[in-house]
Design a protein around this motif. Sequence first.
Motif, PDB file in Angstrom:
ATOM      1  N   LEU A  23      -7.698   3.232   0.770  1.00  0.00           N
ATOM      2  CA  LEU A  23      -7.090   1.919   1.128  1.00  0.00           C
ATOM      3  C   LEU A  23      -7.738   0.932   0.464  1.00  0.00           C
ATOM      4  CD1 LEU A  23      -6.880   2.555   4.817  1.00  0.00           C
ATOM      5  CD2 LEU A  23      -5.125   2.951   2.958  1.00  0.00           C
ATOM      6  N   PHE A  24      -9.013   0.701   0.123  1.00  0.00           N
ATOM      7  CA  PHE A  24      -9.650  -0.491  -0.717  1.00  0.00           C
ATOM      8  C   PHE A  24     -10.204  -0.308  -1.887  1.00  0.00           C
ATOM      9  CE2 PHE A  24     -10.303  -0.468   4.303  1.00  0.00           C
ATOM     10  CZ  PHE A  24      -9.389  -1.494   4.570  1.00  0.00           C
ATOM     11  N   LYS A  25     -11.060   1.034  -2.147  1.00  0.00           N
ATOM     12  CA  LYS A  25     -11.191   1.249  -3.520  1.00  0.00           C
ATOM     13  C   LYS A  25     -10.328   0.936  -4.642  1.00  0.00           C
ATOM     14  CE  LYS A  25     -14.152   4.377  -6.198  1.00  0.00           C
ATOM     15  NZ  LYS A  25     -14.855   5.621  -6.140  1.00  0.00           N
ATOM     16  N   GLN A  26     -10.877   0.105  -5.835  1.00  0.00           N
ATOM     17  CA  GLN A  26      -9.942  -0.135  -6.789  1.00  0.00           C
ATOM     18  C   GLN A  26      -9.560   1.335  -7.630  1.00  0.00           C
ATOM     19  OE1 GLN A  26      -7.698  -2.558  -7.208  1.00  0.00           O
ATOM     20  NE2 GLN A  26      -8.478  -3.628  -5.567  1.00  0.00           N
ATOM     21  N   PRO A  27      -8.588   1.615  -8.073  1.00  0.00           N
ATOM     22  CA  PRO A  27      -8.361   3.011  -8.887  1.00  0.00           C
ATOM     23  C   PRO A  27      -8.873   2.741 -10.213  1.00  0.00           C
ATOM     24  CG  PRO A  27      -6.276   1.627  -8.599  1.00  0.00           C
ATOM     25  CD  PRO A  27      -7.189   1.049  -7.854  1.00  0.00           C
ATOM     26  N   VAL A  28      -9.464   3.600 -10.692  1.00  0.00           N
ATOM     27  CA  VAL A  28     -10.303   3.590 -12.023  1.00  0.00           C
ATOM     28  C   VAL A  28      -8.902   3.695 -13.177  1.00  0.00           C
ATOM     29  CG1 VAL A  28     -11.755   4.849 -13.774  1.00  0.00           C
ATOM     30  CG2 VAL A  28     -12.395   4.548 -11.519  1.00  0.00           C
ATOM     31  N   VAL A  29      -8.984   2.591 -13.943  1.00  0.00           N
ATOM     32  CA  VAL A  29      -7.571   2.532 -14.942  1.00  0.00           C
ATOM     33  C   VAL A  29      -8.264   3.322 -16.479  1.00  0.00           C
ATOM     34  CG1 VAL A  29      -6.089   1.190 -15.976  1.00  0.00           C
ATOM     35  CG2 VAL A  29      -6.955   0.586 -13.917  1.00  0.00           C
ATOM     36  N   LEU A  30      -7.532   4.301 -16.821  1.00  0.00           N
ATOM     37  CA  LEU A  30      -7.847   4.971 -18.069  1.00  0.00           C
ATOM     38  C   LEU A  30      -8.030   4.065 -19.111  1.00  0.00           C
ATOM     39  CD1 LEU A  30      -6.744   8.487 -17.557  1.00  0.00           C
ATOM     40  CD2 LEU A  30      -9.100   7.860 -18.015  1.00  0.00           C
ATOM     41  N   PRO A  31      -8.579   4.234 -20.197  1.00  0.00           N
ATOM     42  CA  PRO A  31      -8.120   3.251 -21.438  1.00  0.00           C
ATOM     43  C   PRO A  31      -6.828   3.875 -21.969  1.00  0.00           C
ATOM     44  CG  PRO A  31     -10.398   4.061 -21.407  1.00  0.00           C
ATOM     45  CD  PRO A  31      -9.642   4.590 -20.413  1.00  0.00           C
ATOM     46  N   VAL A  32      -5.821   3.096 -22.382  1.00  0.00           N
ATOM     47  CA  VAL A  32      -4.555   3.459 -22.751  1.00  0.00           C
ATOM     48  C   VAL A  32      -4.689   4.667 -23.799  1.00  0.00           C
ATOM     49  CG1 VAL A  32      -2.559   2.822 -23.988  1.00  0.00           C
ATOM     50  CG2 VAL A  32      -3.678   1.220 -22.459  1.00  0.00           C
ATOM     51  N   LYS A  33      -5.549   4.445 -24.689  1.00  0.00           N
ATOM     52  CA  LYS A  33      -5.418   5.723 -25.865  1.00  0.00           C
ATOM     53  C   LYS A  33      -6.023   6.862 -25.334  1.00  0.00           C
ATOM     54  CE  LYS A  33      -6.456   2.512 -29.685  1.00  0.00           C
ATOM     55  NZ  LYS A  33      -7.247   2.213 -31.043  1.00  0.00           N
ATOM     56  N   GLU A  34      -6.606   6.836 -24.017  1.00  0.00           N
ATOM     57  CA  GLU A  34      -6.940   8.161 -23.459  1.00  0.00           C
ATOM     58  C   GLU A  34      -5.770   8.961 -22.588  1.00  0.00           C
ATOM     59  OE1 GLU A  34     -10.764   8.082 -21.647  1.00  0.00           O
ATOM     60  OE2 GLU A  34     -11.649   6.940 -23.445  1.00  0.00           O
ATOM     61  N   MET A  61       0.862  -1.368   0.024  1.00  0.00           N
ATOM     62  CA  MET A  61      -0.089   0.138   0.167  1.00  0.00           C
ATOM     63  C   MET A  61       1.029   1.213  -0.073  1.00  0.00           C
ATOM     64  SD  MET A  61      -3.285   0.976  -0.322  1.00  0.00           S
ATOM     65  CE  MET A  61      -3.993  -0.324   0.354  1.00  0.00           C
ATOM     66  N   SER A  62       0.533   2.274  -0.871  1.00  0.00           N
ATOM     67  CA  SER A  62       1.326   3.616  -0.990  1.00  0.00           C
ATOM     68  C   SER A  62       1.093   4.166   0.498  1.00  0.00           C
ATOM     69  CB  SER A  62       0.748   4.519  -2.019  1.00  0.00           C
ATOM     70  OG  SER A  62       1.188   5.526  -2.255  1.00  0.00           O
ATOM     71  N   THR A  63       2.513   4.908   0.889  1.00  0.00           N
ATOM     72  CA  THR A  63       2.553   5.477   2.020  1.00  0.00           C
ATOM     73  C   THR A  63       1.950   6.644   1.880  1.00  0.00           C
ATOM     74  OG1 THR A  63       5.077   4.440   2.384  1.00  0.00           O
ATOM     75  CG2 THR A  63       4.398   6.529   3.779  1.00  0.00           C
ATOM     76  N   SER A  64       1.880   7.317   0.616  1.00  0.00           N
ATOM     77  CA  SER A  64       1.164   8.609   0.459  1.00  0.00           C
ATOM     78  C   SER A  64      -0.439   8.579   1.152  1.00  0.00           C
ATOM     79  CB  SER A  64       1.215   9.053  -0.896  1.00  0.00           C
ATOM     80  OG  SER A  64       0.704   8.162  -1.854  1.00  0.00           O
ATOM     81  N   LYS A  65      -1.081   7.213   0.711  1.00  0.00           N
ATOM     82  CA  LYS A  65      -2.195   6.922   0.837  1.00  0.00           C
ATOM     83  C   LYS A  65      -2.590   6.941   2.359  1.00  0.00           C
ATOM     84  CE  LYS A  65      -3.618   4.621  -3.244  1.00  0.00           C
ATOM     85  NZ  LYS A  65      -4.399   3.223  -3.969  1.00  0.00           N
ATOM     86  N   TYR A  66      -1.528   6.466   3.196  1.00  0.00           N
ATOM     87  CA  TYR A  66      -1.697   6.517   4.539  1.00  0.00           C
ATOM     88  C   TYR A  66      -1.658   8.091   5.093  1.00  0.00           C
ATOM     89  CZ  TYR A  66      -1.635   1.455   4.973  1.00  0.00           C
ATOM     90  OH  TYR A  66      -1.924   0.218   4.896  1.00  0.00           O
ATOM     91  N   ILE A  67      -0.832   8.797   4.365  1.00  0.00           N
ATOM     92  CA  ILE A  67      -0.662   9.979   4.937  1.00  0.00           C
ATOM     93  C   ILE A  67      -1.824  10.855   4.568  1.00  0.00           C
ATOM     94  CG2 ILE A  67       0.514  12.211   4.382  1.00  0.00           C
ATOM     95  CD1 ILE A  67       3.235  10.542   3.741  1.00  0.00           C
ATOM     96  N   LYS A  68      -2.448  10.508   3.545  1.00  0.00           N
ATOM     97  CA  LYS A  68      -3.713  11.334   3.037  1.00  0.00           C
ATOM     98  C   LYS A  68      -4.897  10.944   4.245  1.00  0.00           C
ATOM     99  CE  LYS A  68      -2.806  11.708  -1.924  1.00  0.00           C
ATOM    100  NZ  LYS A  68      -3.252  11.143  -3.262  1.00  0.00           N
ATOM    101  N   LEU A  69      -4.886   9.864   4.452  1.00  0.00           N
ATOM    102  CA  LEU A  69      -5.889   9.439   5.709  1.00  0.00           C
ATOM    103  C   LEU A  69      -5.548  10.001   6.966  1.00  0.00           C
ATOM    104  CD1 LEU A  69      -8.488   7.595   6.033  1.00  0.00           C
ATOM    105  CD2 LEU A  69      -6.680   5.596   6.452  1.00  0.00           C
ATOM    106  N   LEU A  70      -4.481  10.198   7.339  1.00  0.00           N
ATOM    107  CA  LEU A  70      -4.312  10.725   8.597  1.00  0.00           C
ATOM    108  C   LEU A  70      -4.568  12.182   8.631  1.00  0.00           C
ATOM    109  CD1 LEU A  70      -0.775   9.086   9.457  1.00  0.00           C
ATOM    110  CD2 LEU A  70      -2.824   8.770  10.630  1.00  0.00           C
ATOM    111  N   ILE A  95     -14.754   9.814   7.716  1.00  0.00           N
ATOM    112  CA  ILE A  95     -13.542   9.030   7.994  1.00  0.00           C
ATOM    113  C   ILE A  95     -13.763   7.551   7.077  1.00  0.00           C
ATOM    114  CG2 ILE A  95     -12.107   7.651   9.785  1.00  0.00           C
ATOM    115  CD1 ILE A  95     -12.664  10.402  11.337  1.00  0.00           C
ATOM    116  N   ILE A  96     -14.947   7.078   7.342  1.00  0.00           N
ATOM    117  CA  ILE A  96     -15.126   5.648   6.931  1.00  0.00           C
ATOM    118  C   ILE A  96     -15.080   5.724   5.370  1.00  0.00           C
ATOM    119  CG2 ILE A  96     -17.035   3.974   6.428  1.00  0.00           C
ATOM    120  CD1 ILE A  96     -17.957   4.680   9.295  1.00  0.00           C
ATOM    121  N   TYR A  97     -15.593   6.476   4.796  1.00  0.00           N
ATOM    122  CA  TYR A  97     -15.379   6.875   3.182  1.00  0.00           C
ATOM    123  C   TYR A  97     -14.203   7.232   2.812  1.00  0.00           C
ATOM    124  CZ  TYR A  97     -16.193   8.289  -1.591  1.00  0.00           C
ATOM    125  OH  TYR A  97     -15.986   8.379  -2.991  1.00  0.00           O
ATOM    126  N   GLY A  98     -13.445   7.963   3.433  1.00  0.00           N
ATOM    127  CA  GLY A  98     -12.024   8.331   3.123  1.00  0.00           C
ATOM    128  C   GLY A  98     -11.003   6.966   3.184  1.00  0.00           C
TER     129      GLY A  98
END
Length: 245
Positions: A62-73, A1-10, A54-57
Amino acid sequence: MSTSKYIKLLVIIAAVAALDIYVLSPGLLGITIGGTALSTAIGVTLLLASALVIIYGSYALLFKQPVVLPVKEIATHEEYVESLAAYKRIKVLEEDVDVSLEQLDRIRKKKDTLLNVLDQRFDASELSYKKFASVTYEVEKLFYLNIRSMLSRLQLFDETEFKRVMTQKPATFSRELIQAKVDVYNDYLSYIKSSIGTNEEILLKLDKLLLEISRLDSFEPGDIENMPCIQEIDSLIKQTKFYKQ
């Protein structure tokens, strides 16, 4: 898990806590739980809203899968980074993705350094400046084209199927069929590593170009074509001249 995500949550938790303390502190806004009905309602609502934030954040970071852009976009450096980082969740690809993300950071810094050096040594209207700048942009374009190709393969990589293939026993399918499946995924992994190797070669050629520019006191535009690093870069570009995404 990216450290930056934990920092954002804090940061989110700290901001919510600070707001709650400020609003519910006696003597500030006059809002307390257990006071008047209105004051209690506002206080309880604030705490519930804080909990939801806090719950949504936590879920989003931490859990929501990131949306992956189509490569051409994908168009910007940041979008390349974001799209590539999404595949760090795949354990077998994590190390390669980390290396590629580091390369993305390095290519931007090297391009900026090269252009700064050119600005210091040449006038933008000079042929030498235009040639070096053109080569720099062509190499950068080749680098990102390579990343796009990697992302196209990564979008097809099925982690669940990969784990299943790598743990299948001959009792389920024939050895030949299992090996054929393994070979397919090994080809995926080999392609990713090969692409990373090519991009590392591109970064090395930019280093050589920067070094040769810094060593030369004066030269004619015609001499640029004969510089070893320029010839190497031209050769690399020609190798992918007919490459299509």
